[in-house]
Design an enzyme around this catalytic site. Structure first.
Site, short mmCIF file in Angstrom:
data_model
loop_
_atom_site.label_atom_id
_atom_site.label_comp_id
_atom_site.label_asym_id
_atom_site.label_seq_id
_atom_site.Cartn_x
_atom_site.Cartn_y
_atom_site.Cartn_z
N HIS A 217 1.04 -1.20 -0.06
CA HIS A 217 -0.27 -0.17 -0.21
C HIS A 217 1.04 1.82 0.17
CE1 HIS A 217 0.88 -0.32 4.69
NE2 HIS A 217 0.51 1.14 3.96
C1 UD1 Z 1 -1.83 5.24 6.31
C2 UD1 Z 1 -0.75 5.20 7.10
C3 UD1 Z 1 0.42 4.37 6.53
C4 UD1 Z 1 -0.19 2.75 7.27
C5 UD1 Z 1 -1.77 2.39 6.26
C6 UD1 Z 1 -1.86 1.28 6.80
C7 UD1 Z 1 0.01 7.50 6.92
C8 UD1 Z 1 0.31 9.03 6.29
N1 UD1 Z 1 0.12 6.56 6.12
O1 UD1 Z 1 -1.75 4.69 4.94
O2 UD1 Z 1 1.38 4.89 7.28
O3 UD1 Z 1 1.02 2.28 6.97
O4 UD1 Z 1 -2.73 3.55 6.78
O5 UD1 Z 1 -3.29 1.27 6.26
O6 UD1 Z 1 -0.99 8.36 7.76
N2 UD1 Z 1 -8.91 4.80 2.06
C9 UD1 Z 1 -10.29 3.78 2.36
N3 UD1 Z 1 -10.38 4.02 2.57
C10 UD1 Z 1 -10.24 3.87 4.15
C11 UD1 Z 1 -8.85 4.53 4.17
C12 UD1 Z 1 -8.54 5.22 3.28
O7 UD1 Z 1 -10.58 3.84 0.67
O8 UD1 Z 1 -11.22 3.49 5.31
C13 UD1 Z 1 -8.61 5.53 0.94
C14 UD1 Z 1 -8.71 6.94 0.06
O9 UD1 Z 1 -8.71 6.68 -0.81
C15 UD1 Z 1 -7.67 7.31 0.65
C16 UD1 Z 1 -6.38 6.28 0.75
O10 UD1 Z 1 -7.00 4.95 1.17
O11 UD1 Z 1 -7.38 8.34 0.26
C17 UD1 Z 1 -5.24 6.22 1.74
O12 UD1 Z 1 -5.72 6.44 2.98
P1 UD1 Z 1 -5.17 6.50 3.86
O13 UD1 Z 1 -5.02 7.00 5.20
O14 UD1 Z 1 -4.38 8.72 3.11
O15 UD1 Z 1 -2.78 6.25 3.31
P2 UD1 Z 1 -2.45 4.95 3.50
O16 UD1 Z 1 -1.77 4.56 2.79
O17 UD1 Z 1 -3.58 4.59 4.40
#
Ligand code: UD1
Length: 384
Positions: A217
């Site tokens: 991811h």
């Molecule tokens: C985040 C953490 C990372 C962790 C990871 C585990 C930061 C900088 N990154 O990354 O350290 O290892 O979580 O999963 O805090 N999204 C969904 N559903 C959700 C959450 C996110 O669809 O419940 C999608 C959204 O489109 C979002 C993307 O995933 O834009 C990324 O989510 P985000 O929380 O920004 O970062 P992660 O890549 O999940």
């Protein structure tokens, strides 16, 4: 200044929950501790990344949910800060406990720091020395703001000393992730059961070379079309050797669809599953011949389980998993990945030992230490 109020425990995203679940239980059962308030920032909100893990880890429903959701890093961090400040004002906490390195960790630390509330950072001092990773920025800044820093491996103390953090604030306690892992093992869903539920070929669970489990991811791996296409092509070659089971993170799912990589995955023995619950992931990792990942937590869990792990990054902030555990850094180099996978097939792959204090008792060690300094707040104030 430490108040007389409760301990505020913050979670925001998936990897936080495995750390906070045992710690919250230990804080609640530690004599002499104030009450605990669980605050969820809402950074992760999908059922698969969130609610399901709360159930698996027996985390109680949050007392406060800030419901910030997704956004750019700046927007997400700012939104958590804006919504967390009134929570501090309302509860006047004794301290704020943050874990790991996600955006919520830093955002809540910034707010607590400006309100002069002591910050407890669990999993302090880890460094990839790669400032292009958002998590690295979160680690460095959270550690600078923290009053008490609990570490998972001894190399973390050296990193903190280099950044000018005094050693009296740093305590080596072991790894909270392993507390959760060890308590989940008896309840873990077997690979055969998972394959059955997901409609996969049941023979994959007993394929001669075993199977590979994959999690990816990191933005560096999944946001760029060329990089992700190359990774998928490499996984297709791994799939010629053994079935590949890939629970796909929502971020990665979006990239696969955007770059039109679905067809390529379907042509090979690669099973793309939705993001899995914790008990399913533990069962999947435990029985895998090899795990390919870019996750920090999975590097640690595979080391504790003794399963060979290929980390698809150029660096790791968890060097003990390479030095003592089963982890090998392979980047995204196709030939290197296939070489290590072939070694797994021929020789069983890298063996290791379980690091010091990764023994399932880290949460009570932290709670015991916290109770001590919370009972003499002058020690917390003196550390700031
Ligand atoms: C985040 C953490 C990372 C962790 C990871 C585990 C930061 C900088 N990154 O990354 O350290 O290892 O979580 O999963 O805090 N999204 C969904 N559903 C959700 C959450 C996110 O669809 O419940 C999608 C959204 O489109 C979002 C993307 O995933 O834009 C990324 O989510 P985000 O929380 O920004 O970062 P992660 O890549 O999940």
């Amino acid at each position: 200044m430490a108040g007389a109020g409760p301990v505020i425990c913050v979670v925001g995203a998936r990897p936080n929950y495995m750390k906070m679940a045992p710690l919250l239980r230990a804080i609640k059962s530690q004599p002499g501790m104030p009450s605990a308030v669980l605050v969820h920032t809402g950074q992760h909100y999908d059922f698969d990344l969130n609610d399901r893990l709360f159930v698996d880890l027996e985390l109680p429903a949050p007392d406060v949910n800030l419901e910030v959701g997704s956004g750019t890093h700046a927007a997400q961090t700012a939104e958590v800060m804006k919504r967390f400040e009134p929570v501090i004002d309302q509860y006047q906490p004794s301290c704020v406990v943050v874990v790991g390195d996600v955006n919520s960790t830093l955002a809540c630390s910034l707010v607590a720091s400006k309100k002069s509330v002591p910050i407890v950072h669990v999993e302090a001092g880890l460094r990839s020395f790669d400032r292009s990773m958002p998590e690295e920025i979160n680690r460095v800044l959270t550690d600078q703001l923290s009053t008490w820093l609990y570490t998972t491996e001894r190399s973390a103390s050296d990193n903190l000393a280099r950044e000018g953090i005094s050693e009296e604030r740093v305590h080596f306690v072991g790894n909270l992730m392993i507390d959760s892992l060890l308590s989940a093992l008896p309840k873990a869903v077997s690979a055969a059961e998972l394959f059955h539920r997901m409609g996969l070929d049941p023979e994959w669970a007993s394929a001669p070379a075993g199977y590979a489990a994959v999690t990816l991811h990191r933005p560096a791996n999944v946001d760029d079309e060329q990089t992700l296409s190359n990774i998928v092509a490499t996984l297709a070659e791994v799939a010629q050797r053994m079935p590949v089971i890939w629970p796909v993170h929502p971020r990665t799912r979006a990239s696969i669809e955007k770059f039109g990589l679905d067809g390529s995955l379907q042509r090979h023995r690669i099973a793309c599953l939705p993001a899995q619950g914790y008990l399913e992931m533990v069962g999947l990792m435990r029985s895998a011949a090899v795990v390919l990942t870019d996750s920090g937590g999975v590097q640690e869990e595979t080391t504790a389980l003794g399963v060979p792990c290929l980390t698809m990054r150029a660096n790791t902030e968890r060097p003990i998993t390479v030095d003592e555990g089963t982890n090998t850094l392979v980047g995204t180099c196709r030939s290197r990945i296939l070489q290590v996978v072939d070694d797994v097939i021929r020789n069983g792959g890298k063996r290791g030992r379980v690091p010091e204090c990764w023994d399932g008792k880290t949460a009570p060690r932290i709670a015991h230490h916290m109770a001590h300094w919370l009972s003499c707040p002058a020690s917390a104030n003196a550390q700031q």
